[in-house]
Design a protein around this motif. Sequence first.
Motif, PDB file in Angstrom:
ATOM      1  N   LEU A 122       0.914  -1.105   0.001  1.00 46.90           N
ATOM      2  CA  LEU A 122       0.132  -0.079   0.185  1.00 46.90           C
ATOM      3  C   LEU A 122       0.622   0.891   0.016  1.00 46.90           C
ATOM      4  O   LEU A 122       0.381   2.043  -0.391  1.00 46.90           O
ATOM      5  N   ASN A 123       2.387   1.774   0.454  1.00 51.40           N
ATOM      6  CA  ASN A 123       2.791   2.178   0.843  1.00 51.40           C
ATOM      7  C   ASN A 123       4.353   2.121  -0.063  1.00 51.40           C
ATOM      8  O   ASN A 123       5.661   1.990   0.710  1.00 51.40           O
ATOM      9  N   MET A 124       4.044   1.634  -1.289  1.00 54.22           N
ATOM     10  CA  MET A 124       5.032   1.110  -2.382  1.00 54.22           C
ATOM     11  C   MET A 124       6.685   2.367  -2.360  1.00 54.22           C
ATOM     12  O   MET A 124       7.602   1.245  -1.821  1.00 54.22           O
ATOM     13  N   GLU A 125       6.233   3.619  -2.175  1.00 53.51           N
ATOM     14  CA  GLU A 125       6.793   4.401  -2.393  1.00 53.51           C
ATOM     15  C   GLU A 125       7.832   4.530  -1.404  1.00 53.51           C
ATOM     16  O   GLU A 125      10.001   4.634  -0.937  1.00 53.51           O
ATOM     17  N   ARG A 126       7.369   4.701   0.202  1.00 53.82           N
ATOM     18  CA  ARG A 126       8.169   4.490   0.877  1.00 53.82           C
ATOM     19  C   ARG A 126       8.378   3.781   1.248  1.00 53.82           C
ATOM     20  O   ARG A 126       9.633   3.693   1.994  1.00 53.82           O
ATOM     21  N   ASN A 127       8.010   2.416   1.235  1.00 52.02           N
ATOM     22  CA  ASN A 127       8.774   1.508   1.260  1.00 52.02           C
ATOM     23  C   ASN A 127      10.376   1.228   0.682  1.00 52.02           C
ATOM     24  O   ASN A 127      10.889   0.737   1.051  1.00 52.02           O
ATOM     25  N   LEU A 128      10.008   1.553  -0.637  1.00 51.45           N
ATOM     26  CA  LEU A 128      11.192   1.121  -1.428  1.00 51.45           C
ATOM     27  C   LEU A 128      12.783   2.020  -0.620  1.00 51.45           C
ATOM     28  O   LEU A 128      13.322   1.756  -1.775  1.00 51.45           O
ATOM     29  N   TYR A 129      12.221   3.440  -0.341  1.00 53.74           N
ATOM     30  CA  TYR A 129      12.961   4.163  -0.142  1.00 53.74           C
ATOM     31  C   TYR A 129      14.104   3.489   0.704  1.00 53.74           C
ATOM     32  O   TYR A 129      15.418   3.809   0.585  1.00 53.74           O
ATOM     33  N   LEU A 130      13.664   2.239   1.565  1.00 53.78           N
ATOM     34  CA  LEU A 130      14.095   1.491   2.504  1.00 53.78           C
ATOM     35  C   LEU A 130      15.056   0.405   1.745  1.00 53.78           C
ATOM     36  O   LEU A 130      16.129  -0.109   2.136  1.00 53.78           O
ATOM     37  N   THR A 131      14.260  -0.582   0.664  1.00 55.60           N
ATOM     38  CA  THR A 131      14.676  -1.493  -0.139  1.00 55.60           C
ATOM     39  C   THR A 131      15.551  -0.203  -0.701  1.00 55.60           C
ATOM     40  O   THR A 131      17.005  -1.210  -0.533  1.00 55.60           O
TER      41      THR A 131
END
Length: 690
Positions: free
Chosen positions: A88-97
């Motif tokens: 649901l919050n791909m962008e914020r999560n991918l920042y960590l990825t």
Amino acid sequence: MIALAGNPNSGKTSIFNAMTGARQHVANYPGITVEIKEGHTQVDGARMGIVDLPGTYSLTAYSPDEVAARDYLIDRHPDAVIHVVDALNMERNLYLTAQILELGIPVIIALNMVDLAEARGLFVDTEKLSSLLGVPVVETVGNRSKGTEMLIETAYQIATEKRNWDPIRITYGEACDSALVKLEKAVSDSELFSASIPSRWLSLKLLEQDAHTLARIREHGGENTESVLDLAEELADSVLREMDDETEGVIADHRYGFAAGIVREVMELPKAGRTYTSDRIDRILTHRFLGMLIMAGILFGLFQFTFSVSETPISWVEGFFEWLHDLAWNGLPEGFLRSITVQGVIDGVGGVVGFVPLIMFMFFFIALLEDSGYMARIAFLMDRIFRKFGLHGNSIVPLIVSGGIMGGCAVPGIMATRTLRNPRERFATILTAPFMNCGAKLPVYAVLIAAFFPSNAGLMLFLLTVISWTFALLSAKLLRSTVLRGESTPFVMELPPYRMPSWRSVLIHTWERTWLYLKKAGTVILLASVVVWVLMTFPTLPEHEAAELSPSELPAASLSNSFAGRIGRTLEEVTMPLMGFDWRTDVALIAGFAAKEIVISTLSTAYSLGEIDDENPQPLVSRLAHQPGWNPVIAFALLMFTMLYVPCIATIAVIRRETRSWGWAGFAVVYTTGFAAIVATAVYQLGSLL
Ligand code: GDP
Ligand code: MG
């Protein structure tokens, strides 16, 4: 041990519970107050430990939770990391990825909350996500234990297979990237606290001036520590001055760009609810059709503008060299010294320096496009097309700079390939860029078109642009399926937020690139002009022969007798039957090796025209048009040959520098000339048939 890492509330604990069941306890780690749970599960009869790390948004750690999670990843070397990503919050999560992948450790992505995502009409292309990031992706619904079996299996496989995990390399913009290169070198030459951390990651932390990392490095001590820390501080300062922004902010921007780019690739944008300005602008600017139109408009406008603003400064530079030409011509006694100074050095270098204002403005606009964030969108738009030919979206800039829109230069174009990370795609771009219509080819086109296709001049120029793109793309395809065969890099588009370009950074980049070009003119081109002058001057005509000729016949006769003339007459044996080129044309083409615009001045010497006026090439034009043996077919073959054959000496030099290999530079010479010969032969043979 397998570690679960991810943003708070991404579902780590749910997945942890699903994987371990009741087999869990609170682990005790010395010095850590944060509660960390450990558990285990059985796979293939083996016991696999699992740890549920505290949630973290970034590896630039602030809170104790974040520090604990980060230190675990760095110090304890888990056999694999299950990175839980909230769909649901791909962008914020991918920042960590992005940051986890920069650690170069084994990673599996658990794409969690897919049930909620689907309910909201959000679909993630997991296969694409997996190929873009280079890690396995498993869809999960943590609170209902869905996908956890698969997750356990994949984690076990990854943990046991011991393959190499290369850290991904994200670009952080020119300023940070060049600082990183320096830091990486210093870091790998020193003994900072851990050899198992990729030096790029450590360099990034140093450049960010991450307090926690700095403290740990100081504490650990080790050889050269102080000098590395000093260098880091100095580089961080210089990035700050250049970008008007802390390194941490610049780096974060690019990470978000990376994340946004991936989301754009793997997910259909939800219809509503996203209100970031950048996103809204992007919906238009990266639109398949509208985006293309706008891009064409922007590029065309910029280049038109570049040409018109640089006209005046170019005339100043040319005026200066004309003045210098006259000064030396009148000031020096007649003889070889005068001839080499004026015709070899001043005219040769002047011809190239004359382009400097144009090139400077072009660099200026390119820096603007880059810093504003628009360049990334151009690359994104072009990638769909380029991919089919084995190139990359980022190949667009080098090709445009090289003359994709009439009148660039391959030297800065090839320098601009540095943004390409896959060496095969980069080399294919480097070898293809010289096919574009650089500014030096324009005078040649102008004369030949005026002589043989006067009624269709505009159409011919347009046609030549289309032809050069066609050959460039075909050539790229050819190279990528033969000598440069190999995988394409998945296009991880980095869409940094749009921002006001910093003038300082734009000016610095413009100046750096212009200076490199000038240095070329001062060294390689100077040398080449002198060599060409020698070839065209020696051996001189015997005096008694020269005495019998009229002043207007003398230049052509001397040229014919020179080394270049002799080479030309030998080549004529081959080029005449194949392409219809006589020895004069061959000599002109040889001279064009120094710089393509020399083709025209040499042709006019060979046809005894004396000095020709660049502004008004009428004499050569009418001479060629009425010259027996010349016809539109030969002219077109010559146009093709000039477009495609061996790039000028400055380009060869830059190819050699950028590929760090004489082999590739040599290959470029042979390949382009071979390509040109085949095309020109085909044109002449087919044209003569019709
Ligand atoms: P953590 O902070 O990463 O450990 O996340 P938790 O595991 O505590 O989960 C946060 C909330 O999300 C809890 O209420 C879970 O029940 C819920 N949750 C976790 N995974 C999923 C999922 O895949 N789908 C749905 N609908 N809810 C989930
Ligand atoms: Mg939790």
